[in-house]
Design an enzyme around this catalytic site. Structure first.
Site, PDB file in Angstrom:
ATOM      1  CE  LYS A   1     -10.796  -0.185  12.473  1.00  0.00           C
ATOM      2  NZ  LYS A   1     -10.537   0.572  11.283  1.00  0.00           N
TER       3      LYS A   1
ATOM      4  CG  ASP B   1      -6.447  -5.349   6.166  1.00  0.00           C
ATOM      5  OD1 ASP B   1      -6.052  -5.220   7.337  1.00  0.00           O
ATOM      6  OD2 ASP B   1      -7.003  -4.435   5.521  1.00  0.00           O
TER       7      ASP B   1
ATOM      8  CG  ASN C   1      -0.187  -0.088   2.511  1.00  0.00           C
ATOM      9  OD1 ASN C   1       0.523   0.838   2.863  1.00  0.00           O
ATOM     10  ND2 ASN C   1      -0.310  -1.209   3.212  1.00  0.00           N
TER      11      ASN C   1
HETATM   12  N1  CTP Z   1      -3.063  -3.224  12.377  1.00  0.00           N
HETATM   13  C1  CTP Z   1      -2.205  -4.190  12.801  1.00  0.00           C
HETATM   14  N2  CTP Z   1      -2.151  -5.399  12.143  1.00  0.00           N
HETATM   15  C2  CTP Z   1      -2.987  -5.636  11.105  1.00  0.00           C
HETATM   16  C3  CTP Z   1      -3.887  -4.635  10.678  1.00  0.00           C
HETATM   17  C4  CTP Z   1      -3.901  -3.450  11.345  1.00  0.00           C
HETATM   18  O1  CTP Z   1      -1.454  -3.970  13.752  1.00  0.00           O
HETATM   19  N3  CTP Z   1      -2.928  -6.821  10.498  1.00  0.00           N
HETATM   20  C5  CTP Z   1      -3.118  -1.964  13.125  1.00  0.00           C
HETATM   21  C6  CTP Z   1      -2.575  -0.776  12.356  1.00  0.00           C
HETATM   22  O2  CTP Z   1      -1.213  -0.574  12.596  1.00  0.00           O
HETATM   23  C7  CTP Z   1      -3.424   0.356  12.936  1.00  0.00           C
HETATM   24  C8  CTP Z   1      -4.761  -0.305  13.153  1.00  0.00           C
HETATM   25  O3  CTP Z   1      -4.459  -1.667  13.386  1.00  0.00           O
HETATM   26  O4  CTP Z   1      -2.946   0.796  14.174  1.00  0.00           O
HETATM   27  C9  CTP Z   1      -5.630  -0.162  11.944  1.00  0.00           C
HETATM   28  O5  CTP Z   1      -6.576  -1.147  11.958  1.00  0.00           O
HETATM   29  P1  CTP Z   1      -7.317  -1.665  10.654  1.00  0.00           P
HETATM   30  O6  CTP Z   1      -8.238  -2.749  11.110  1.00  0.00           O
HETATM   31  O7  CTP Z   1      -6.384  -1.959   9.569  1.00  0.00           O
HETATM   32  O8  CTP Z   1      -8.128  -0.425  10.376  1.00  0.00           O
HETATM   33  P2  CTP Z   1      -8.256   0.351   9.077  1.00  0.00           P
HETATM   34  O9  CTP Z   1      -6.898   0.509   8.428  1.00  0.00           O
HETATM   35  O10 CTP Z   1      -8.938   1.577   9.480  1.00  0.00           O
HETATM   36  O11 CTP Z   1      -9.068  -0.641   8.159  1.00  0.00           O
HETATM   37  P3  CTP Z   1     -10.525  -1.340   8.328  1.00  0.00           P
HETATM   38  O12 CTP Z   1     -11.443  -0.254   8.705  1.00  0.00           O
HETATM   39  O13 CTP Z   1     -10.731  -1.925   6.986  1.00  0.00           O
HETATM   40  O14 CTP Z   1     -10.425  -2.383   9.382  1.00  0.00           O
END
Ligand code: CTP
Length: 399
Positions: free
Chosen positions: A342, A280, A211
């Protein structure tokens, strides 16, 4: 009521690098400072004062007897600034400053000001290395003048060596550090873990999923924590940033590598700030040769993906008493509700939520964010990533 903005007086002298001073003006303005420009006569040969006038919306001072309304122009300029930054500064102007010569508006102001002075020299390598220049710099340093050392590289004159004006960002950072003074060493003895940048998930020997994360937020947090006395472990995906001096930097590629490095550092960390944009998903069957469009077309067309581990959730689950875990959320709708969800789902103590509905924050220098905790949500105004980093560390420290 908001505090009045501090004024930076930017001195522009006669060197090719004067065109970079325009970017310095913008950089300082982005950090919230008012900028006024004073130029030497030679400086005006490289960039027309009109440019600085348009950028700063302030009159540009070039002559000792500029304004009949203000006969002691150098004194008013000298008094109103919180910092006098001279960038680029020629060998000649440094020599005059070292001798206390004040034969134009810029050097007179330099002599008259009681504000801190910061100088970013730029010149030909031989002029820079000349004993006279080095001795003048040593004299100025002894008197408390700050320097942003020039970089090495290809110079406008065709020579290669030290003498190229330092990067604009380095000059702006140094100016801000001088303006804001030494930060408190309130994180001394603490270990701060930061994850930053993207992860890279291989498909085959040449392709990957990733990304656009720039890593700027995480690097700003790491630098702020270092400046406040913390020991810092920075677990970083591939980014185009200079690692902060003094941090233990662990370079990783995949999410699983990032998890392994972050979990190891988390064992004795006090604060974890997880800014990384972790992919992800990863391809289930990455191969270590190159997939061919013909032979492997089917495999390329229908990449099978599998979920990566969640680093934030994993660390939060392993949390000991006293450890604080901060996560990030990028949302386009229901920012607060999604950030709260979250926070609970992943077990974070704090979530910094960005509203990205008006465009991505990736790569930007400023952010507008919410800080969400179990029982509160605070809206923060638009500010630089560095300022945001300070607030995040304040909140984690106070939890
Ligand atoms: N994060 C992580 N490990 C992952 C995915 C995310 O540690 N596999 C952490 C990122 O570093 C960040 C937070 O979780 O601190 C973001 O969560 P995420 O679920 O990825 O949220 P978004 O990027 O907002 O995406 P979505 O809303 O699709 O869940």
């Amino acid at each position: 009521m908001s505090e009045p903005r501090k004024t930076v007086l930017l001195g522009v002298t006669g060197g090719v690098a004067a065109y970079k001073s325009c970017e310095i003006v913008r950089g300082l303005q982005k950090r919230g400072y008012r900028v006024k420009v004073v130029m030497t006569e030679n400086g005006t040969r490289f960039v027309d004062p009109v440019t600085f006038r348009a950028l700063t919306r302030e009159p540009v001072a070039t002559k000792l007897f500029d304004g009949p309304a203000d006969p002691i122009h150098h004194i008013s300029l000298a008094e109103e600034c919180a910092l006098f930054l001279i960038a680029p500064c020629t060998a000649n102007v440094m020599a005059k400053m070292a001798c206390g010569i004040a034969d134009d508006l810029l050097t007179t102001t330099a002599l008259a000001t009681t504000a801190p002075l910061l100088v970013a020299p730029a010149m030909n390598v031989h002029m820079y290395e000349a004993a006279a220049t080095q001795e003048n710099m040593a004299t100025l340093r002894r008197r408390g003048v700050g320097f942003v050392e020039p970089d090495e590289g290809y110079l406008a004159c065709g020579d290669t060596g030290r003498g190229r004006l330092a990067e604009v960002e380095a000059i702006v950072d140094a100016a801000c550090a001088m303006l804001e003074g030494t930060p408190p060493a309130d994180l001394a003895g603490r270990h701060v873990l930061v994850t930053a940048g993207p992860t890279v998930e291989p498909i085959d020997a040449v392709r990957f999923l990733s990304n656009r994360s720039s890593g700027k937020m995480g690097y700003a947090v790491a630098q702020a924590a270092l400046d406040r006395g913390a020991r810092v472990t920075l677990v970083s995906g591939p980014v185009a940033l200079m690692p902060p001096t003094g941090a233990t930097v662990v370079s990783v590629g995949t999410a699983r590598e990032m998890l392994e490095a972050a979990a190891a550092a988390f064992a004795d960390a006090d604060i974890a700030v997880l800014t990384a944009a972790v992919a992800d998903m990863r391809p289930l069957n990455a191969v270590d040769r190159k997939l061919k469009k013909g032979r492997d077309g089917e495999a390329l067309r229908s990449l099978e993906l599998v979920e990566n581990p969640d680093i934030l959730a994993t660390l939060a689950q392993a949390k000991r008493e006293g450890q604080v875990v901060v996560g990030f959320a990028a949302e386009t709708e229901d920012v607060l509700a999604n950030a709260r969800e979250k926070l609970v789902r992943k077990g974070a103590d704090l979530i910094v939520a960005n509203d990205v509905s008006c465009g991505a924050v990736f790569g930007a220098d400023d952010d507008e964010a919410w800080l969400v905790s179990a029982d509160d949500a605070v809206a923060w105004p638009k500010m630089s990533k560095r300022a945001l980093a300070e607030r995040i560390l304040d909140a984690a420290r106070d939890l």
